[in-house]
Scaffold this motif. Structure first.
Motif, PDB file in Angstrom:
ATOM      1  N   GLY A  90       0.852  -1.181   0.000  1.00 49.24           N
ATOM      2  CA  GLY A  90       0.000   0.000   0.000  1.00 49.24           C
ATOM      3  C   GLY A  90       0.886   1.228   0.000  1.00 49.24           C
ATOM      4  O   GLY A  90       1.757   1.361   0.868  1.00 49.24           O
ATOM      5  N   ILE A  91       0.699   2.112  -0.971  1.00 49.18           N
ATOM      6  CA  ILE A  91       1.588   3.264  -1.146  1.00 49.18           C
ATOM      7  C   ILE A  91       0.793   4.558  -1.103  1.00 49.18           C
ATOM      8  O   ILE A  91      -0.265   4.668  -1.732  1.00 49.18           O
ATOM      9  CB  ILE A  91       2.336   3.180  -2.486  1.00 49.18           C
ATOM     10  CG1 ILE A  91       3.163   1.895  -2.559  1.00 49.18           C
ATOM     11  CG2 ILE A  91       3.227   4.400  -2.697  1.00 49.18           C
ATOM     12  CD1 ILE A  91       3.787   1.648  -3.933  1.00 49.18           C
ATOM     13  N   GLU A  92       1.297   5.527  -0.365  1.00 45.79           N
ATOM     14  CA  GLU A  92       0.755   6.881  -0.393  1.00 45.79           C
ATOM     15  C   GLU A  92       1.725   7.786  -1.139  1.00 45.79           C
ATOM     16  O   GLU A  92       2.925   7.814  -0.836  1.00 45.79           O
ATOM     17  CB  GLU A  92       0.556   7.444   1.018  1.00 45.79           C
ATOM     18  CG  GLU A  92       0.082   8.898   1.003  1.00 45.79           C
ATOM     19  CD  GLU A  92       0.123   9.558   2.366  1.00 45.79           C
ATOM     20  OE1 GLU A  92      -0.339  10.714   2.475  1.00 45.79           O
ATOM     21  OE2 GLU A  92       0.617   8.926   3.324  1.00 45.79           O
ATOM     22  N   ILE A  93       1.213   8.523  -2.115  1.00 47.45           N
ATOM     23  CA  ILE A  93       2.004   9.534  -2.817  1.00 47.45           C
ATOM     24  C   ILE A  93       1.407  10.886  -2.462  1.00 47.45           C
ATOM     25  O   ILE A  93       0.339  11.250  -2.954  1.00 47.45           O
ATOM     26  CB  ILE A  93       1.984   9.321  -4.338  1.00 47.45           C
ATOM     27  CG1 ILE A  93       2.483   7.917  -4.696  1.00 47.45           C
ATOM     28  CG2 ILE A  93       2.832  10.378  -5.031  1.00 47.45           C
ATOM     29  CD1 ILE A  93       2.429   7.603  -6.185  1.00 47.45           C
ATOM     30  N   GLY A  94       2.073  11.613  -1.576  1.00 49.95           N
ATOM     31  CA  GLY A  94       1.538  12.876  -1.100  1.00 49.95           C
ATOM     32  C   GLY A  94       2.396  14.058  -1.480  1.00 49.95           C
ATOM     33  O   GLY A  94       3.475  13.897  -2.068  1.00 49.95           O
TER      34      GLY A  94
END
Length: 387
Positions: A90-94
């Motif tokens: 699971g990846i967050e790109i913020g």
């Protein structure tokens, strides 16, 4: 796989396999007798299914427990689901950081990593940072890249079904970016891209503040707030994936952007300059009158945005996340104004997952995708998500 009919024995085998696998995944090691009792299948059927699942690598026979070998007679065979048979990301790109969570097929997190990234970073630099974070997590956990079964990604913007960002104003060069296609070059498994607020809503229902609610709104509260909604336990994206974009409400004839609302001067704040925003809130706590007025304007605007969504969806629960979730006094104004504007005011609470919400939701989306494959009987059958 060919089309299955009601009398096709392969359909029955797949049903039985899904039932047994579901039982093993939801419990500890089980004997054939346990599985027969839980599934209501015959012992020969269960035994045949288990042997087939062992061949696929999804089930393994456990070694006898300590002391069992000393007992008279052969100990009962016990089997367990192999969560380590595959892995999920699971990846967050913020705007300011890239974060990743790694789990086995049971969804239990076994690795995590994050790196800061400049708000001014272009698309190539931001995606390079994603690859670095993922490589670091895989290296530290000893998980080979080929073991990944699915990757979920949460990103700001309106996201098409194929992972293209149709509109993304929060990140440089994000509008029109074929994000899903770019990321699939780095993985040999499905990559699912979702709006960050939508992913956070999924996370809160899975492991956060909304585990007991099927109708919720998650508000990712920042200068340009967004929201994700779960209706009847299912994520509501809208026809074009733009559901919950409450940050655009200022375009409806009001011409008052959040950047202007929080400004204590004649110049609007930069949408991604969280340090400037933090200063405004810090000055407000110190008693600065202009800062207090700015914070009050921002909270009132947030309240109106959330109220509009609540009136449309009638959720049971509203969860507030994002950096605004740390504001002193944000809940009381929200509750008061929602009671004023809404026919049936929802419960309002803060996120329990904090900054991990987006990556956690992205991981859940990857898990959902794999579960549909593990437990599907036909493509028209929707898998039931465990809680």
């Amino acid at each position: 796989m060919g089309r299955l009919t009601g009398g096709d024995p392969s359909l029955l085998r797949r049903i039985n396999s899904a039932v047994v696998l579901h039982a093993l995944r939801g419990a500890g090691p089980l004997t054939l007798t346990d599985l027969t009792r839980i599934t209501d299948l015959s012992r020969p059927t269960v035994e045949g299914v288990v042997e087939g699942l062992i061949e696929t690598g999804l089930v393994v026979e456990c070694a006898p427990e300590e002391g069992e070998t000393r007992k008279q007679g052969r100990p009962a065979r016990r089997f367990r689901f192999r969560a380590e048979a595959g892995h999920l990301l699971g990846i967050e790109i913020g705007p300011h950081r890239i974060a990743a969570l790694l789990s086995g097929l049971d969804g239990r997190i076994i690795g995590a990593g994050a790196r800061e990234v400049s708000e001014k970073a272009d698309a190539d630099e931001r995606l390079d940072r994603v690859r670095l974070v993922v490589a670091d997590v895989l290296r530290r956990t000893g998980v080979p890249r080929g073991s990944l079964r699915a990757v979920g990604v949460g990103s700001p913007g309106i996201v098409e079904a194929d992972g293209t960002v149709r509109l993304g104003t929060a990140l440089p060069q994000w509008t029109g970016l074929a994000l899903g296609e770019r990321l699939r070059r780095s993985f040999r498994c499905p990559v699912l891209v979702e709006n960050d607020a939508n992913a956070a809503a999924v996370a809160e229902q899975w492991k956060g503040a909304a585990t007991d609610s099927d109708d919720i709104v998650f508000v990712l509260a920042g200068l340009s707030p967004g929201a994700g909604a779960m209706i009847g336990g299912r994520l509501h994206r809208g026809f074009g994936g733009a559901a919950g974009e409450i940050g655009a409400l200022h375009l409806l004839g009001r011409d008052v952007t959040p950047e202007k609302l929080l400004s204590t001067t004649d110049e609007p704040l930069h949408p991604l300059d969280e340090h400037a925003v933090a200063k405004v809130f810090a000055h407000a706590k110190e008693g600065d009158i202009r800062a207090q007025a700015a914070v009050e304007r921002f909270i009132q605007r947030l309240v109106h945005d959330v109220a509009a969504l609540v009136l449309a969806l009638d959720p049971e629960l509203v969860v507030i996340g994002g950096w605004a979730a740390g504001l002193d006094g944000v809940l009381d104004p929200l509750r008061g104004e929602l009671s004023r504007y809404c026919l049936r005011p929802p419960r309002v609470t803060l996120s329990l997952l904090g900054e991990a919400a987006v990556a956690t939701g992205a991981l859940r989306l990857a898990l959902d995708h794999v579960e549909e494959q593990l437990f599907a009987v036909e493509s028209t059958v929707t898998s039931r998500r465990d809680r």
